[in-house]
Scaffold this motif. Structure first.
Motif, mmCIF file in Angstrom:
data_model
loop_
_atom_site.group_PDB
_atom_site.id
_atom_site.type_symbol
_atom_site.label_atom_id
_atom_site.label_comp_id
_atom_site.label_asym_id
_atom_site.label_seq_id
_atom_site.Cartn_x
_atom_site.Cartn_y
_atom_site.Cartn_z
ATOM 1 N N MET A 1 117.131 23.654 118.115
ATOM 2 C CA MET A 1 115.904 23.250 118.731
ATOM 3 C C MET A 1 114.821 24.266 118.438
ATOM 4 N N PRO A 2 114.421 24.295 117.205
ATOM 5 C CA PRO A 2 113.465 25.300 116.755
ATOM 6 C C PRO A 2 112.067 25.126 117.320
ATOM 7 N N ALA A 24 108.122 19.461 112.517
ATOM 8 C CA ALA A 24 109.284 19.323 113.398
ATOM 9 C C ALA A 24 110.292 18.335 112.818
ATOM 10 N N LEU A 27 112.100 19.846 109.818
ATOM 11 C CA LEU A 27 113.103 20.846 110.182
ATOM 12 C C LEU A 27 114.372 20.189 110.720
ATOM 13 N N MET A 28 114.216 19.154 111.537
ATOM 14 C CA MET A 28 115.402 18.440 112.026
ATOM 15 C C MET A 28 116.194 17.865 110.852
ATOM 16 N N GLU A 31 117.929 20.799 108.958
ATOM 17 C CA GLU A 31 119.046 21.332 109.743
ATOM 18 C C GLU A 31 120.203 20.335 109.860
ATOM 19 N N PHE A 39 117.341 17.102 120.848
ATOM 20 C CA PHE A 39 116.738 17.772 119.698
ATOM 21 C C PHE A 39 115.325 17.278 119.442
ATOM 22 N N ARG A 40 115.075 15.990 119.610
ATOM 23 C CA ARG A 40 113.731 15.446 119.370
ATOM 24 C C ARG A 40 112.711 16.027 120.353
ATOM 25 N N ASN A 42 112.912 18.912 121.913
ATOM 26 C CA ASN A 42 112.870 20.378 121.942
ATOM 27 C C ASN A 42 112.708 21.013 120.570
ATOM 28 N N THR A 43 112.367 20.230 119.575
ATOM 29 C CA THR A 43 111.964 20.754 118.273
ATOM 30 C C THR A 43 110.476 20.473 118.179
ATOM 31 N N THR A 71 114.583 29.692 115.022
ATOM 32 C CA THR A 71 115.753 28.821 115.141
ATOM 33 C C THR A 71 116.854 29.520 115.930
ATOM 34 N N TRP A 117 118.255 31.472 123.646
ATOM 35 C CA TRP A 117 117.473 30.244 123.540
ATOM 36 C C TRP A 117 117.348 29.617 124.918
#
Length: 144
Positions: A1-2, A24, A27-28, A31, A39-40, A42-43, A71, A117
């Motif tokens: 969750m970058p 975003a 990156l998802m 990764e 993830f959606r 929190n990225t 990350t 994190w």
């Protein structure tokens, strides 16, 4: 969750919201995390506009972009690191409408230490995040 932070002089990007969303999503994809709400949601990308004169290299040039990606510990192996830098540089240049920006875009990759994190008021270890993701996947499958 970058978390993704973009720093540029004001006016560099016409659509900062779209830039943040594109970074975003990229990156998802790089990764290869599951496409789940955890993830959606929190990225995220944050675009910081700097006033004219607040950015300079040694020669006084201010037409640079810095993208810092935070990350989870060990989330990016070398191939993913290379992919993030290449893709983010291209996304920034496209968003600025300036293909020459690729030569002036800096991408910094940083990692939060394991347990560093924070999410929902708790400092999560990588193992805790994996368990939470698995629980959400199971819950989504059960509800489908």
């Amino acid at each position: 969750m970058p978390m993704i932070d973009v720093y540029a002089t004001a006016g560099t990007f016409a659509d900062k919201h779209q830039l943040a969303a594109d970074l975003a999503a990229a990156l998802m994809a790089i990764e290869k995390v599951p496409d789940i709400p955890m993830f959606r949601q929190n990225t995220a990308g944050f675009v910081h506009e700097l006033p004219e004169g607040d950015l300079s290299n040694v020669d006084g040039d201010s037409n640079y972009v810095r993208i810092q990606v935070l990350t989870n510990h060990a989330a990016l192996d070398r191939d993913k690191q290379l992919a993030v830098v290449e893709r983010f540089t291209a996304i920034a240049a496209d968003a600025a409408g300036d293909p020459t920006l690729t030569a002036r875009t800096w991408v910094l990759l940083t990692e939060a230490p394991d347990g560093g994190w924070g999410l929902a008021g708790h400092a999560n270890t990588n193992e805790e995040l994996v368990l939470a993701a698995r629980a959400q996947i199971a819950s989504l499958r059960a509800g489908a």
